[in-house]
Write a protein that holds these residues in place. Structure first.
Motif, PDB file in Angstrom:
ATOM      1  N   ARG A   6       0.833  -1.199   0.000  1.00  0.00           N
ATOM      2  CA  ARG A   6       0.000   0.000   0.000  1.00  0.00           C
ATOM      3  C   ARG A   6       0.870   1.252   0.000  1.00  0.00           C
ATOM      4  NH1 ARG A   6      -2.655  -1.006   4.278  1.00  0.00           N
ATOM      5  NH2 ARG A   6      -4.421  -2.065   3.284  1.00  0.00           N
ATOM      6  N   SER A   7       1.951   1.214   0.816  1.00  0.00           N
ATOM      7  CA  SER A   7       2.857   2.357   0.898  1.00  0.00           C
ATOM      8  C   SER A   7       3.555   2.589  -0.439  1.00  0.00           C
ATOM      9  CB  SER A   7       3.892   2.120   1.997  1.00  0.00           C
ATOM     10  OG  SER A   7       4.831   3.167   2.041  1.00  0.00           O
ATOM     11  N   GLN A   8       3.991   1.481  -1.101  1.00  0.00           N
ATOM     12  CA  GLN A   8       4.647   1.606  -2.397  1.00  0.00           C
ATOM     13  C   GLN A   8       3.683   2.154  -3.444  1.00  0.00           C
ATOM     14  OE1 GLN A   8       6.274  -2.240  -3.308  1.00  0.00           O
ATOM     15  NE2 GLN A   8       7.847  -2.134  -1.725  1.00  0.00           N
ATOM     16  N   THR A   9       2.432   1.718  -3.387  1.00  0.00           N
ATOM     17  CA  THR A   9       1.425   2.218  -4.317  1.00  0.00           C
ATOM     18  C   THR A   9       1.226   3.719  -4.137  1.00  0.00           C
ATOM     19  OG1 THR A   9       0.273   0.088  -4.314  1.00  0.00           O
ATOM     20  CG2 THR A   9      -0.974   2.006  -5.069  1.00  0.00           C
ATOM     21  N   GLN A  10       1.196   4.151  -2.877  1.00  0.00           N
ATOM     22  CA  GLN A  10       1.041   5.572  -2.594  1.00  0.00           C
ATOM     23  C   GLN A  10       2.252   6.364  -3.074  1.00  0.00           C
ATOM     24  OE1 GLN A  10       0.382   5.436   1.627  1.00  0.00           O
ATOM     25  NE2 GLN A  10      -1.836   5.086   1.440  1.00  0.00           N
ATOM     26  N   GLU A  11       3.450   5.766  -2.895  1.00  0.00           N
ATOM     27  CA  GLU A  11       4.668   6.436  -3.347  1.00  0.00           C
ATOM     28  C   GLU A  11       4.673   6.562  -4.868  1.00  0.00           C
ATOM     29  OE1 GLU A  11       7.988   4.290  -1.848  1.00  0.00           O
ATOM     30  OE2 GLU A  11       7.654   4.851   0.244  1.00  0.00           O
ATOM     31  N   VAL A  12       4.266   5.490  -5.569  1.00  0.00           N
ATOM     32  CA  VAL A  12       4.201   5.534  -7.034  1.00  0.00           C
ATOM     33  C   VAL A  12       3.215   6.607  -7.488  1.00  0.00           C
ATOM     34  CG1 VAL A  12       3.495   4.260  -9.097  1.00  0.00           C
ATOM     35  CG2 VAL A  12       4.925   3.148  -7.368  1.00  0.00           C
ATOM     36  N   ALA A  13       2.051   6.677  -6.825  1.00  0.00           N
ATOM     37  CA  ALA A  13       1.049   7.685  -7.171  1.00  0.00           C
ATOM     38  C   ALA A  13       1.601   9.093  -6.951  1.00  0.00           C
ATOM     39  CB  ALA A  13      -0.221   7.468  -6.341  1.00  0.00           C
ATOM     40  N   ALA A  14       2.335   9.260  -5.847  1.00  0.00           N
ATOM     41  CA  ALA A  14       2.917  10.574  -5.558  1.00  0.00           C
ATOM     42  C   ALA A  14       3.965  10.945  -6.605  1.00  0.00           C
ATOM     43  CB  ALA A  14       3.541  10.569  -4.155  1.00  0.00           C
TER      44      ALA A  14
END
Length: 219
Positions: free
Chosen positions: A49-57
């Motif tokens: 989830r954290s990696q997904t958020q980082e990719v989105a950012a």
């Protein structure tokens, strides 16, 4: 009534041992393995989830950077069109390193060689990444050896966005033209013994080392 030996034998029976081992294993799994696996899976889910958020950012940052770059290019082009010349100088801002009297080496020293078209010995042309001018051609005098040649004229071709503004921009920088002729939209500026500028129509202007004329070509 079972004897102690019978009890011992019963406890030592393979089925009983298997059941006991299985129960112990189940208890161990429930108290140690399952909680550990659950925690590990939760960590993996949280990490994903954290990696997904980082990719989105990062995607948002890249999008903004792309938009900012495009905006900066538009602003640069607008500035290049509005500020084509500096006062008293016929050479366009940003394109003034190669001048009348320079050698061909000056061209190669200021432009990537792959952008220089040398198909004709008497002149070289360069495609430009510039808001006001799309191309410049440098004309040489005629000594036999290239190393002895000098630039005698520069011809700038305007972009579609800047077509029609060059004479006005030259007048802003150089004052009113002093050379006229019968040819429409043609005017020249004398800037010294061997330096002249000429606006000829709306799509080009030239810098030359001899006084220009505005003669109407014979048909």
């Amino acid at each position: 009534m079972p004897t102690p030996d019978d009890t011992k034998k019963w406890q030592d029976h393979p089925v009983v041992i298997a059941i006991g081992s299985g129960a112990a294993a189940l208890i161990f799994a429930q108290t140690v393995i399952f909680p550990t696996m659950t925690a590990s899976l939760q960590n993996e889910v949280s990490s994903a989830r954290s990696q997904t958020q980082e990719v989105a950012a990062l995607r948002e940052q890249l999008k903004k950077a792309t938009e900012d770059t495009a905006k900066a290019k538009l602003e640069l082009k607008a500035a290049q069109i509005n500020n084509v010349f500096s006062v008293g100088n016929p050479y366009p801002i940003g394109l003034s390193k190669v001048k009348i009297g320079d050698s061909p080496e000056a061209i190669l020293g200021n432009y990537p060689e792959e952008k220089v078209t040398k198909n004709v010995a008497s002149y070289w042309s360069i495609k430009l990444d510039h808001a006001t001018f799309r191309e410049v051609t440098y004309f040489f005098d005629r000594p036999k050896n290239l190393k002895d040649r000098k630039i005698r004229a520069l011809l700038f071709f305007t972009t579609e966005q800047s077509s029609g503004i060059i004479r006005d921009k030259l007048t802003e920088a150089l004052g009113n033209p002093s050379i006229f002729g019968p040819k429409p939209d043609c005017a020249g500026w004398s800037l010294g013994k061997d330096l002249f500028a000429k606006a000829d129509g709306s799509i080009s202007f030239s810098i030359v080392n001899t006084q220009p004329d505005c003669i109407v070509a014979e048909k």
